[in-house]
Design a protein around this motif. Structure first.
Motif, PDB file in Angstrom:
ATOM      1  N   ALA A 150       0.830  -1.207   0.000  1.00  0.00           N
ATOM      2  CA  ALA A 150       0.000   0.000   0.000  1.00  0.00           C
ATOM      3  C   ALA A 150       0.863   1.256   0.000  1.00  0.00           C
ATOM      4  CB  ALA A 150      -0.920  -0.004   1.216  1.00  0.00           C
ATOM      5  N   ALA A 151       0.295   2.332  -0.526  1.00  0.00           N
ATOM      6  CA  ALA A 151       0.950   3.641  -0.495  1.00  0.00           C
ATOM      7  C   ALA A 151       0.425   4.431   0.692  1.00  0.00           C
ATOM      8  CB  ALA A 151       0.675   4.397  -1.789  1.00  0.00           C
ATOM      9  N   PHE A 152       1.330   5.123   1.365  1.00  0.00           N
ATOM     10  CA  PHE A 152       0.934   5.937   2.512  1.00  0.00           C
ATOM     11  C   PHE A 152       0.538   7.331   2.044  1.00  0.00           C
ATOM     12  CE2 PHE A 152       1.872   8.759   6.140  1.00  0.00           C
ATOM     13  CZ  PHE A 152       1.007   8.195   7.061  1.00  0.00           C
ATOM     14  N   VAL A 153      -0.592   7.811   2.535  1.00  0.00           N
ATOM     15  CA  VAL A 153      -1.073   9.152   2.189  1.00  0.00           C
ATOM     16  C   VAL A 153      -0.951  10.022   3.429  1.00  0.00           C
ATOM     17  CG1 VAL A 153      -2.949  10.518   1.213  1.00  0.00           C
ATOM     18  CG2 VAL A 153      -2.717   8.104   0.592  1.00  0.00           C
ATOM     19  N   HIS A 154       0.098  10.835   3.461  1.00  0.00           N
ATOM     20  CA  HIS A 154       0.334  11.694   4.623  1.00  0.00           C
ATOM     21  C   HIS A 154      -0.673  12.839   4.627  1.00  0.00           C
ATOM     22  CE1 HIS A 154       2.412  14.078   7.639  1.00  0.00           C
ATOM     23  NE2 HIS A 154       3.225  13.055   7.851  1.00  0.00           N
ATOM     24  N   ALA A 155      -1.067  13.250   5.812  1.00  0.00           N
ATOM     25  CA  ALA A 155      -2.088  14.299   5.920  1.00  0.00           C
ATOM     26  C   ALA A 155      -1.587  15.659   5.465  1.00  0.00           C
ATOM     27  CB  ALA A 155      -2.589  14.388   7.360  1.00  0.00           C
ATOM     28  N   TYR A 156      -0.272  15.906   5.569  1.00  0.00           N
ATOM     29  CA  TYR A 156       0.219  17.238   5.212  1.00  0.00           C
ATOM     30  C   TYR A 156       1.639  17.253   4.654  1.00  0.00           C
ATOM     31  CZ  TYR A 156       2.026  16.713  10.012  1.00  0.00           C
ATOM     32  OH  TYR A 156       2.618  16.242  11.154  1.00  0.00           O
ATOM     33  N   ASP A 157       2.452  16.245   4.948  1.00  0.00           N
ATOM     34  CA  ASP A 157       3.848  16.264   4.515  1.00  0.00           C
ATOM     35  C   ASP A 157       4.000  15.594   3.152  1.00  0.00           C
ATOM     36  OD1 ASP A 157       6.539  16.789   4.616  1.00  0.00           O
ATOM     37  OD2 ASP A 157       7.030  15.009   5.805  1.00  0.00           O
ATOM     38  N   ASP A 158       3.358  16.179   2.151  1.00  0.00           N
ATOM     39  CA  ASP A 158       3.356  15.609   0.806  1.00  0.00           C
ATOM     40  C   ASP A 158       3.041  16.744  -0.168  1.00  0.00           C
ATOM     41  OD1 ASP A 158       1.992  14.428  -1.641  1.00  0.00           O
ATOM     42  OD2 ASP A 158       2.625  12.581  -0.638  1.00  0.00           O
ATOM     43  N   THR A 159       3.864  16.906  -1.179  1.00  0.00           N
ATOM     44  CA  THR A 159       3.681  18.045  -2.083  1.00  0.00           C
ATOM     45  C   THR A 159       2.386  17.948  -2.891  1.00  0.00           C
ATOM     46  OG1 THR A 159       5.083  16.935  -3.728  1.00  0.00           O
ATOM     47  CG2 THR A 159       6.149  18.524  -2.253  1.00  0.00           C
ATOM     48  N   ASP A 160       1.958  16.732  -3.230  1.00  0.00           N
ATOM     49  CA  ASP A 160       0.692  16.598  -3.955  1.00  0.00           C
ATOM     50  C   ASP A 160      -0.494  16.953  -3.063  1.00  0.00           C
ATOM     51  OD1 ASP A 160       1.819  15.798  -6.383  1.00  0.00           O
ATOM     52  OD2 ASP A 160       1.872  13.687  -5.782  1.00  0.00           O
ATOM     53  N   ILE A 161      -0.403  16.583  -1.794  1.00  0.00           N
ATOM     54  CA  ILE A 161      -1.446  16.968  -0.834  1.00  0.00           C
ATOM     55  C   ILE A 161      -1.502  18.485  -0.711  1.00  0.00           C
ATOM     56  CG2 ILE A 161      -2.093  16.928   1.609  1.00  0.00           C
ATOM     57  CD1 ILE A 161      -2.725  14.304   0.318  1.00  0.00           C
ATOM     58  N   ILE A 162      -0.348  19.107  -0.548  1.00  0.00           N
ATOM     59  CA  ILE A 162      -0.291  20.566  -0.387  1.00  0.00           C
ATOM     60  C   ILE A 162      -0.839  21.268  -1.624  1.00  0.00           C
ATOM     61  CG2 ILE A 162       1.281  22.532  -0.159  1.00  0.00           C
ATOM     62  CD1 ILE A 162       3.069  20.667   1.570  1.00  0.00           C
ATOM     63  N   ALA A 163      -0.466  20.785  -2.807  1.00  0.00           N
ATOM     64  CA  ALA A 163      -0.962  21.403  -4.041  1.00  0.00           C
ATOM     65  C   ALA A 163      -2.479  21.289  -4.133  1.00  0.00           C
ATOM     66  CB  ALA A 163      -0.303  20.756  -5.253  1.00  0.00           C
ATOM     67  N   GLY A 164      -3.013  20.142  -3.729  1.00  0.00           N
ATOM     68  CA  GLY A 164      -4.466  19.980  -3.739  1.00  0.00           C
ATOM     69  C   GLY A 164      -5.153  20.950  -2.798  1.00  0.00           C
ATOM     70  N   GLN A 165      -4.591  21.112  -1.594  1.00  0.00           N
ATOM     71  CA  GLN A 165      -5.173  22.079  -0.657  1.00  0.00           C
ATOM     72  C   GLN A 165      -5.041  23.502  -1.197  1.00  0.00           C
ATOM     73  OE1 GLN A 165      -6.242  19.679   0.599  1.00  0.00           O
ATOM     74  NE2 GLN A 165      -5.148  18.667   2.267  1.00  0.00           N
TER      75      GLN A 165
END
Length: 415
Positions: A150-165
């Motif tokens: 599985a891939a881990f989806v970090h709540a905030y320490d991820d550039t794709d997450i940050i870009a989405g927010q």
């Protein structure tokens, strides 16, 4: 903290624009409204526009980042995801994974609000309740990933997450291009990193202010030390921002793009939750109310400004709502617990109840206390839970009881 975009930062506005294209599906992420609050205008002396992201599909902004990341990973062949969350990220990952045809397992703290646990399962995820706080839960989740594909989806320490927010920041700017200040809650820093990147690209002169709960604040110390600081323990009603630390990635962006960070107490957050219910007719969670608490505080002056507090989530557990409302109403003295020392004889309760009624107050309940060490033989306490219209009314009730000769104190103010 400075206010200019740097090419060295890990997330750029171009990343946010690409995320906006991926999120161009209103069954995944919808454009949330902005509404002017004339009541808050009066409180702060400016123009207040509430960004109502708590009306997003999952009740928070988190689906933006989760879908931006997961959709790309699924295209690359990943079909199983793991995340750790106090609730909102959990729901975002669950919905995003389900929309992309993938499986998700979410690790949540054992004290996560039941409403968020149930909703996460409802979006299709498997939920594991482990850890007394976010840090322990995170450790369990990462251990699970090490033993799987599985891939881990970090709540905030991820550039794709940050870009989405960050798509939310672009939306806020286009909602109100003349905005002077945006106020953004900070947990791990992913939201404010994305929002500030968008705002500073589109409107460099706009002030970006972060807000943390005092029981979970780490940004000031992290900035002072030049490295992320993690708390051993967090203590706040705002579980959505109770991460206890930011990351190196979010610290870099905050340092570059965020103009100021303020902290608010749980009492201020509770007061803001109640105010938003009364005046804006909106029910939000503590993390969202923190942005309104900030503009009402003495630490942030928005006089004569156009300001957007970001209401980032609305997943407030109903049992917590009751506790918050009682706390806020007691702090306003609209609820009182009066303890009256009496001679324990017939008719006294009726006399005091009549005095309270004569003041136009409502008695919720009353009880006798006889087994108390400081009472003499033949004495008792009467404890009244009373509803009032506010501070002046409460003072008048106490004074009226004292004038009848009975010692009285508002014990809700001393506990």
């Amino acid at each position: 903290m400075t206010t200019t975009e740097s090419a060295e930062l890990p997330v750029t506005y171009a990343d946010i624009e690409r995320a906006r294209e991926r999120l161009d599906d209103d069954t995944v992420v919808k454009k949330t409204p902005v509404e002017r609050s004339s009541s808050l205008d009066e409180f702060v002396g400016g123009e207040v526009y509430l960004k109502m992201e708590h009306l997003q599909w999952t009740g928070s902004f988190k689906t933006r980042g989760a879908y931006n990341k997961i959709s790309q990973d699924v295209e690359a062949g990943v079909d199983e995801f793991v995340a750790a969350s106090a609730g909102n990220h959990a729901q975002g990952v669950a919905l995003a994974a389900t929309k992309c045809g993938a499986d998700s397992t979410i690790f949540m703290p054992v004290n996560a609000p039941q409403a968020k646990v149930d909703a996460t399962r409802g979006y299709g995820a498997t939920v594991e309740l482990v850890g007394k706080d976010f840090q322990e839960t995170m450790a369990h989740a990462k251990s699970e990933v090490e033993d799987s594909d599985a891939a881990f989806v970090h709540a905030y320490d991820d550039t794709d997450i940050i870009a989405g927010q960050g798509t939310l920041g672009a939306e806020m700017y286009h909602d109100c291009p003349d905005v002077d200040t945006v106020v953004v809650p900070i947990g791990g820093g992913g939201l404010i990193s994305g929002v500030s990147t968008a705002i500073k690209h589109l409107s460099p002169e706009t002030r970006v202010v972060g807000v943390q709960a005092t029981g979970a604040g780490t940004v000031h110390e992290s900035l002072d030390k030049g490295m992320p600081v993690t708390l051993d323990e967090v203590n706040t009603i705002a579980d959505g921002i109770a991460t206890g630390g930011i990351s190196e990635t979010t610290l870099r962006i905050i340092e570059q793009n965020v103009d100021d960070v303020v902290t608010v107490t749980d009492t201020e957050i509770a007061r803001a939750i109640l105010l938003l219910m009364e005046r804006a007719k909106q029910v939000v969670e503590g993390a969202a109310a923190a942005s309104v608490a900030a503009i009402l505080s003495d630490d942030l002056d928005v006089t004569d400004e156009t300001v957007i507090p970001l209401l980032c989530g609305g997943n407030l557990d109903m049992t917590q709502l009751r506790t918050v409302l009682i706390h806020a109403l007691t702090e306003r003295r609209q609820l009182m617990r009066l303890r009256v020392r009496i001679d324990d004889r017939p008719g006294v309760m009726e006399d005091i109840s009549g005095t309270i009624a004569d003041q136009g107050a409502n008695i919720h309940d009353v009880r006798h206390e006889r087994s108390v060490e400081d009472l003499d033989v033949g004495e008792a306490y009467l404890v009244f839970n009373v509803e009032t219209s506010g501070q002046e009314h409460a003072d008048a009730i106490v004074e009226a009881i004292r004038e009848t000769g009975y010692p009285v104190e508002d014990i809700a103010r001393t506990v």
